[in-house]
Write a protein that holds these residues in place. Structure first.
Motif, short mmCIF file in Angstrom:
data_model
loop_
_atom_site.label_atom_id
_atom_site.label_comp_id
_atom_site.label_asym_id
_atom_site.label_seq_id
_atom_site.Cartn_x
_atom_site.Cartn_y
_atom_site.Cartn_z
N GLU A 72 0.81 -1.22 0.00
CA GLU A 72 0.00 0.00 0.00
C GLU A 72 0.84 1.27 0.00
N SER A 73 1.96 1.26 0.73
CA SER A 73 2.77 2.47 0.87
C SER A 73 3.99 2.41 -0.04
N CYS A 85 -10.16 3.10 -3.17
CA CYS A 85 -11.25 2.13 -3.35
C CYS A 85 -12.37 2.41 -2.35
N SER A 86 -11.99 2.64 -1.09
CA SER A 86 -12.98 2.90 -0.04
C SER A 86 -13.69 4.23 -0.24
N THR A 87 -12.93 5.28 -0.54
CA THR A 87 -13.56 6.58 -0.71
C THR A 87 -14.54 6.56 -1.88
N SER A 114 -5.96 0.18 5.31
CA SER A 114 -6.12 1.31 4.38
C SER A 114 -7.57 1.48 3.96
N ARG A 115 -8.27 0.37 3.73
CA ARG A 115 -9.67 0.45 3.33
C ARG A 115 -10.51 1.03 4.47
N GLY A 171 -9.85 4.77 4.64
CA GLY A 171 -10.54 5.47 3.55
C GLY A 171 -12.02 5.62 3.81
N TRP A 172 -12.64 4.56 4.34
CA TRP A 172 -14.08 4.60 4.68
C TRP A 172 -14.35 5.66 5.74
N ARG A 173 -13.57 5.64 6.80
CA ARG A 173 -13.79 6.56 7.92
C ARG A 173 -13.57 8.01 7.49
#
Length: 328
Positions: free
Chosen positions: A144-145, A160-162, A190-191, A194-196
């Motif tokens: 991811e990083s 993806c989450s956003t 990471s997901r 992104g959601w939060r």
């Protein structure tokens, strides 16, 4: 090679040229040499070839496991692309019961006849920051990083989450509940972030998060629990197995999908497994991730410089089916 040369009526140098794929051999001579190789059971000595040419034509792959959907698809893509370029693949998993570090994994792989290595970093490790690969030994990370000293490639887990939150909120839902993957997973972390953060930026309420284990049963349990929450009209599950389990859990508790609750998953892993699949999902392009990682390490093996400190991002793709209802 002396035996082949004698049988084919050519010089050992001509046999060497044929064995190494040189174009400086007449077609009829090549056929005669290859026929002698087949008849006498000749096989190239790759260790000797590596001493001469500096490469084994073999790429190492290190994974935490090979069973998860994403890892299996990435590995399949690496193997297929390697075969297309006449490379072999050597696979190792992170040792259990030992310190799981990049340094230890690369050290183990360097003992094998490989020209470079791809590491799939799905879990956090202690030496990720600042790790420097050995000189003249290419290392590519799928994570991811972005790494400071290694080329990096992965899907956009955060984005993806956003995108999923944006999509569900655009359908009129006031918030989105999340069934996350295990806390050891970098992708799940990471997901979830992104959601939060997507909900926070929209000024929406951030509900309590359910933590699963990537398996359908954990999604089922979350679905049963969420069926009794009257505010839950939209669920984002961190993978399709948990999303499908949540659908069944909701239905067992008397809820309808999507009439009562909309659901979106990630990875599009069930399309060939579940008949009449009705699950909207964010497809992660694991085949492209594997192909890109192999290209990066092969090009380094062949002398090309690949930028470090930045991540090559493979964007996801929304696959709309029938598990989301527009209630706006």
């Amino acid at each position: 090679m002396q035996d082949i040369a004698k049988a084919a009526g050519v010089s050992p140098q001509t046999v060497s040229r044929v064995a190494n794929g040189s174009d400086a051999v007449k077609p009829e001579t090549r056929q005669r040499v290859e026929a002698a190789m087949e008849r006498l059971g000749y096989r190239p000595n790759y260790a000797a070839r590596a001493l001469k040419h500096g490469r084994f034509q073999d790429i190492g792959v290190v994974m935490f496991n090979t069973a998860t959907f994403g890892n299996a698809r990435i590995l399949d893509s690496i193997v297929a692309n390697a075969a297309d370029d006449d490379y072999s693949v050597t696979i190792q998993t992170m040792c259990h019961g030992a310190e799981r570090t990049l340094s230890a994994a690369i050290d183990r792989m360097q003992r094998q006849p490989v020209d470079g290595v791809i590491v799939v970093l799905e879990e956090r490790i202690s030496d990720f920051v600042g790790y420097k690969p050995p000189r003249e030994f290419p290392v590519v990370l799928i994570c991811e990083s972005a790494a400071d000293h290694c080329p990096t490639v992965d899907a956009d887990q955060y984005g993806c989450s956003t995108a999923i939150v944006d999509y569900l909120m655009s359908k009129g839902h006031k918030t989105v509940y999340h069934i996350a993957g295990p806390s050891t997973s970098r992708a799940a972390e990471s997901r979830a972030r992104g959601w939060r953060e997507a909900l926070e930026q929209m000024g929406a309420r951030v509900p309590s998060m359910y933590i699963g284990d990537w398996c359908a049963n954990s999604g089922y349990q979350a679905g049963v629990a969420l069926a009794h929450d009257p505010d839950c009209t939209a669920i984002y599950a961190a993978n399709d197995q948990m999303a499908y389990g949540a659908m069944l859990g909701l239905q067992s508790a008397g809820k309808r999908v999507p009439e009562d609750v909309s659901i979106v998953g990630v990875d599009d892993s069930l399309v060939d497994m579940v008949p009449r699949l009705n699950l909207t999902t964010m497809k992660l392009r694991f085949d492209d991730i594997g192909a890109t990682a192999f290209s990066m390490v092969r090009r380094q093996c062949e002398g090309e410089k690949i930028p470090v400190g930045v991540k090559t991002v493979i964007p996801p793709e929304l696959i709309e089916r029938g598990s989301v209802l527009d209630i706006s």
